[in-house]
Design an enzyme around this catalytic site. Structure first.
Site, PDB file in Angstrom:
ATOM      1  N   CYS A 128       0.835  -1.213   0.000  1.00  0.00           N
ATOM      2  CA  CYS A 128       0.000   0.000   0.000  1.00  0.00           C
ATOM      3  C   CYS A 128       0.864   1.255   0.000  1.00  0.00           C
ATOM      4  CB  CYS A 128      -0.919  -0.001   1.214  1.00  0.00           C
ATOM      5  SG  CYS A 128      -1.969   1.449   1.277  1.00  0.00           S
ATOM      6  N   CYS A 131      -0.546   4.118   2.115  1.00  0.00           N
ATOM      7  CA  CYS A 131      -0.380   3.944   3.573  1.00  0.00           C
ATOM      8  C   CYS A 131       1.073   4.154   4.000  1.00  0.00           C
ATOM      9  CB  CYS A 131      -0.785   2.548   4.014  1.00  0.00           C
ATOM     10  SG  CYS A 131      -2.202   1.848   3.187  1.00  0.00           S
ATOM     11  N   ASP A 132       2.013   3.606   3.232  1.00  0.00           N
ATOM     12  CA  ASP A 132       3.395   3.505   3.708  1.00  0.00           C
ATOM     13  C   ASP A 132       4.388   4.420   3.001  1.00  0.00           C
ATOM     14  OD1 ASP A 132       2.553   1.523   5.448  1.00  0.00           O
ATOM     15  OD2 ASP A 132       2.924  -0.087   4.013  1.00  0.00           O
TER      16      ASP A 132
END
Ligand code: NAP
Length: 299
Positions: A128, A131-132
């Site tokens: 992701c 997200c990261d």
């Protein structure tokens, strides 16, 4: 009615079912919104000429469904047992019984299946970018894949990383043309064509990936701090084997009414066979499934 899955397909079904005054419970194992919550900008959902984030779009769908009476439960479905007119839905939080069931559980991210992938997940290997990505500020990262997800992830990562390698097993991207054009014009992205990742290596965190040229077989290593795996998805149907007909990819077979092979069970969105896996089609499927389910129930 029970709806499994809180992405655009399930939420759309929830809006239609609740407006039809069907007592409806939507079961979602994680956060409401489905896979699209990982998209920082959705540019192809009609009505948003400047784009909309996946979170904002699905939160609006959620509010709309709840306004009409949809109930939601956080639980993971472990089994579906069709019992004559009633479908038993077993979950980690107890059993539910429904007269009609809509399966809208979407898909799971595919893995590369190479040594080091599992070991370094969360320590440099990610599925992701939204997200990261921020963990990789000024770092060098690789994205694996050639579809919309891989190219979108590579573009997203240019906001953080100093360099992004896009590693694809062919010499042609599968991604939508407009995304391809953006990526090809982005100086931070370097394409590594016709190459397969064979191993992910590191110590505490990832520091190298091993590549093999798919035509020549030549091998080399690339120093990277992170690897974003974007090699597609598979339908999340493990608990549905033997319950409804699945195609050779494991997706739920439906007709144009989103009816599955089992009476009173419908499917919608990425989980169903033949889906083009877009938010717009998932929302459309959800509406069709809910209308068909209402007709089945005779309301
Ligand atoms: P996808 O379209 O299935 O693409 C998967 C990519 O990964 C392909 O390029 C494939 O290579 C490659 N691949 C598969 N297995 C591999 C392996 N073992 N090793 C190396 N590479 C591998 O999946 P996706 O990109 O996740 O997209 C899924 C769906 O979501 C699509 O329908 C897409 O349109 C949609 N989506 C849309 C957007 C958007 O902006 N509209 C954004 C994200 C996703 P080959 O090309 O050689 O098969």
């Amino acid at each position: 009615m029970v709806i499994i899955g809180g992405g655009p397909a399930g939420l759309s079904a929830g809006i239609y079912a609740s407006r039809g005054r069907l007592k409806t419970i939507l079961i979602e194992k994680g956060a409401i919104g489905g896979a699209i919550v990982n998209a920082s900008l959705v540019e192809n959902y009609p009505g948003f000429p400047d784009g909309v984030s996946g979170i904002d779009l699905t939160q609006a769908m959620y509010r709309q469904a709840v306004k009409f009476g949809l109930e939601t439960v956080t639980a993971e479905v472990t089994a579906v047992v069709p019992e004559a007119e009633v479908k038993l839905v077993r979950t980690t939080e107890g059993d539910y019984r429904a007269r009609a069931l809509i399966i809208a559980g979407g898909s799971e991210r595919a893995k590369l299946g190479v040594p080091g992938e599992a070991e370094f997940t969360g320590r440099g290997v990610s599925y992701c970018a939204t997200c990261d990505g921020a963990f990789f500020r000024d770092k060098v990262v690789a994205v694996v894949g050639g579809g919309d997800s891989a190219v979108t992830d590579a573009l997203e990562l240019t906001h953080f990383a100093r360099k992004v390698f896009l590693i694809h097993r062919r010499h042609e991207l599968r991604a939508t043309r407009v995304l391809q054009e953006r990526a090809l014009n982005e100086k931070k992205i370097e394409f590594v064509w016709e190459s397969a990742v064979t191993e992910i290596k590191g110590e505490k965190f990832v520091n190298t990936i091993r590549l093999r040229h798919v035509k020549t077989g030549a091998e080399n290593e690339l120093a990277v701090d992170g690897v974003f795996v974007s090699v597609g998805n598979y339908p999340a149907t493990a608990y549905l084997k033997g319950v409804v007909a699945l195609d050779s990819n494991g997706a739920v077979v439906v007709n144009e009414k989103m009816e599955t092979s089992a009476r009173g069970i419908f499917a919608a969105g990425d989980i169903r066979s033949g889906s083009i896996r877009q938010v717009i089609s998932a929302a459309g499927d959800g509406a069709v499934a809910a209308v068909s389910a209402a007709a089945y129930l005779g309301v």
